[in-house]
Motif scaffolding. Structure first.
Motif, PDB file in Angstrom:
ATOM      1  N   ASN A   3      20.085  -3.849  11.221  1.00  0.00           N
ATOM      2  CA  ASN A   3      18.845  -3.328  11.771  1.00  0.00           C
ATOM      3  C   ASN A   3      17.738  -3.614  10.765  1.00  0.00           C
ATOM      4  OD1 ASN A   3      16.659  -1.724  12.496  1.00  0.00           O
ATOM      5  ND2 ASN A   3      17.958  -0.130  13.380  1.00  0.00           N
ATOM      6  N   LEU A   4      16.636  -4.194  11.211  1.00  0.00           N
ATOM      7  CA  LEU A   4      15.575  -4.572  10.286  1.00  0.00           C
ATOM      8  C   LEU A   4      15.050  -3.376   9.499  1.00  0.00           C
ATOM      9  CD1 LEU A   4      13.512  -7.160  12.371  1.00  0.00           C
ATOM     10  CD2 LEU A   4      15.087  -7.600  10.484  1.00  0.00           C
ATOM     11  N   ALA A   5      15.096  -2.179  10.105  1.00  0.00           N
ATOM     12  CA  ALA A   5      14.597  -0.996   9.414  1.00  0.00           C
ATOM     13  C   ALA A   5      15.523  -0.563   8.282  1.00  0.00           C
ATOM     14  CB  ALA A   5      14.401   0.149  10.400  1.00  0.00           C
ATOM     15  N   ASP A   6      16.716  -1.165   8.244  1.00  0.00           N
ATOM     16  CA  ASP A   6      17.672  -0.807   7.195  1.00  0.00           C
ATOM     17  C   ASP A   6      17.438  -1.587   5.903  1.00  0.00           C
ATOM     18  OD1 ASP A   6      18.911   1.027   8.779  1.00  0.00           O
ATOM     19  OD2 ASP A   6      20.475  -0.350   9.469  1.00  0.00           O
ATOM     20  N   SER A   7      16.607  -2.619   5.955  1.00  0.00           N
ATOM     21  CA  SER A   7      16.401  -3.445   4.779  1.00  0.00           C
ATOM     22  C   SER A   7      14.955  -3.915   4.708  1.00  0.00           C
ATOM     23  CB  SER A   7      17.346  -4.648   4.805  1.00  0.00           C
ATOM     24  OG  SER A   7      17.072  -5.463   5.929  1.00  0.00           O
ATOM     25  N   GLY A   8      14.596  -4.459   3.558  1.00  0.00           N
ATOM     26  CA  GLY A   8      13.256  -4.982   3.365  1.00  0.00           C
ATOM     27  C   GLY A   8      12.518  -4.254   2.259  1.00  0.00           C
ATOM     28  N   VAL A   9      11.212  -4.418   2.264  1.00  0.00           N
ATOM     29  CA  VAL A   9      10.350  -3.741   1.300  1.00  0.00           C
ATOM     30  C   VAL A   9       9.680  -2.562   2.011  1.00  0.00           C
ATOM     31  CG1 VAL A   9       8.257  -3.961  -0.094  1.00  0.00           C
ATOM     32  CG2 VAL A   9       9.931  -5.815  -0.061  1.00  0.00           C
ATOM     33  N   PHE A  10       9.737  -1.404   1.374  1.00  0.00           N
ATOM     34  CA  PHE A  10       9.175  -0.181   1.951  1.00  0.00           C
ATOM     35  C   PHE A  10       7.990   0.273   1.089  1.00  0.00           C
ATOM     36  CE2 PHE A  10      13.432  -0.545   3.462  1.00  0.00           C
ATOM     37  CZ  PHE A  10      13.441   0.008   4.743  1.00  0.00           C
ATOM     38  N   ILE A  11       6.804   0.256   1.676  1.00  0.00           N
ATOM     39  CA  ILE A  11       5.596   0.722   0.990  1.00  0.00           C
ATOM     40  C   ILE A  11       5.483   2.211   1.293  1.00  0.00           C
ATOM     41  CG2 ILE A  11       3.133   0.369   0.645  1.00  0.00           C
ATOM     42  CD1 ILE A  11       4.831  -2.128   0.104  1.00  0.00           C
ATOM     43  N   VAL A  12       5.791   3.037   0.300  1.00  0.00           N
ATOM     44  CA  VAL A  12       6.016   4.475   0.534  1.00  0.00           C
ATOM     45  C   VAL A  12       4.961   5.337  -0.165  1.00  0.00           C
ATOM     46  CG1 VAL A  12       7.645   6.379   0.195  1.00  0.00           C
ATOM     47  CG2 VAL A  12       8.498   4.094   0.762  1.00  0.00           C
ATOM     48  N   GLY A  13       4.419   6.295   0.570  1.00  0.00           N
ATOM     49  CA  GLY A  13       3.502   7.270  -0.006  1.00  0.00           C
ATOM     50  C   GLY A  13       4.266   8.449  -0.573  1.00  0.00           C
ATOM     51  N   GLY A  14       4.057   8.725  -1.856  1.00  0.00           N
ATOM     52  CA  GLY A  14       4.751   9.835  -2.503  1.00  0.00           C
ATOM     53  C   GLY A  14       4.049  11.172  -2.369  1.00  0.00           C
ATOM     54  N   GLY A  15       2.862  11.172  -1.747  1.00  0.00           N
ATOM     55  CA  GLY A  15       2.145  12.422  -1.562  1.00  0.00           C
ATOM     56  C   GLY A  15       1.393  12.868  -2.804  1.00  0.00           C
ATOM     57  N   PRO A  16       0.867  14.095  -2.789  1.00  0.00           N
ATOM     58  CA  PRO A  16      -0.029  14.567  -3.848  1.00  0.00           C
ATOM     59  C   PRO A  16       0.656  15.142  -5.086  1.00  0.00           C
ATOM     60  CG  PRO A  16       0.109  16.220  -2.145  1.00  0.00           C
ATOM     61  CD  PRO A  16       0.938  15.057  -1.668  1.00  0.00           C
ATOM     62  N   GLY A  17       1.977  15.030  -5.182  1.00  0.00           N
ATOM     63  CA  GLY A  17       2.637  15.500  -6.402  1.00  0.00           C
ATOM     64  C   GLY A  17       3.895  16.300  -6.176  1.00  0.00           C
ATOM     65  N   ASP A  18       3.834  17.298  -5.332  1.00  0.00           N
ATOM     66  CA  ASP A  18       4.993  18.143  -5.065  1.00  0.00           C
ATOM     67  C   ASP A  18       6.050  17.321  -4.322  1.00  0.00           C
ATOM     68  OD1 ASP A  18       6.855  19.998  -4.229  1.00  0.00           O
ATOM     69  OD2 ASP A  18       5.385  21.425  -3.445  1.00  0.00           O
TER      70      ASP A  18
END
Length: 251
Positions: A3-18
């Protein structure tokens, strides 16, 4: 076939700290990451979620200090995307709000790399932890999010347009431009508008300094406020006081 969603590059937002403010999708991706390229502003506790054999690579950009170039980050994305299944590019806040995340998406797509965007809570949304809503009925009907430091180092001219409205103005990366920001408001005869500077909004060491916008620079010095921090300007800064007064009158 994977499944394409199982691999690749993930640009992820870590949020404001918590770390508890990570999205469930971001959490699940970190659990199976092979490589994590992480920023200066992310909470290091998030790195404890990854598998033991995950490679952690710091690519931070310290405010007004040393940084890893965007070109180098692109090189790392290209290098590891060809060697492992899951590459996580972990950024503070949301990658698409002054985070250059879309540049990395475009780079990946241009090189035929499967890429996925996972939003994060932006630091401006965390102003609510300081009792400051971004909008409030009767006070503010919209929000302007502005960068305090453009690519050439100057303050965005959009600020001069934003102050002509009753919108809440949120300025990112503006702590070294406090005098200039204040001057823009003073010249528009709006120096008495309430302002707040917020640091570590979602964490126990949260720091909040409020003042009139004309006094931003001196208030930051008195309050020991440094960067990184967001600046919120508008009536919403005093929303809690206004609501408390209203409720007392109503009772």
């Amino acid at each position: 076939m994977k499944n394409l969603a199982d691999s690749g590059v993930f640009i992820v937002g870590g949020g404001p700290g918590d770390p508890d403010l990570l999205t469930l999708k971001a959490y699940k991706v970190l659990l199976r990451a092979n490589v994590v390229l992480y920023d200066h502003l992310i909470n290091k506790k998030m790195l404890g979620l990854v598998p033991k054999d995950c490679k952690l690579i710091y690519v931070g950009k310290e405010p007004y200090g040393e940084y890893v170039s965007q070109e180098k980050i692109h090189d790392l994305i290209l290098h590891y995307s060809r060697r492992v299944d899951v590459v996580v590019r972990l950024k503070g806040g949301d990658p698409f709000i002054f985070g250059r995340g879309f540049e990395e998406v475009c780079f990946a797509e241009q090189h035929g790399i499967q890429v996925h965007y996972i939003p994060g809570i932006s630091s401006m949304q965390a102003s609510g932890f300081s009792g400051i809503p971004l909008t409030h009925r009767g006070l503010s009907e919209s929000v302007w999010a502005i960068t305090g430091t453009k690519k050439d180092g100057s303050l965005s001219e959009d600020l001069r347009y934003a102050i002509k409205s009753a919108a809440t103005v949120v300025i990112y990366m503006g702590m070294k431009k406090l005098a200039q920001i204040a001057q823009v408001y003073v010249e528009a005869h709006l120096g008495n508008l309430p302002a707040a500077m917020i640091q570590h909004a979602s964490l126990p060491q949260q720091k909040l300094v409020t003042c009139d916008v004309k006094d931003l620079e001196s208030a930051a010095v008195r309050g020991g406020m440094s960067h990184p921090a967001i600046i919120v300007i508008g009536a919403v800064v005093r929303a809690r006081d206004i609501m408390t007064s209203f409720l007392m009158k109503a009772s």
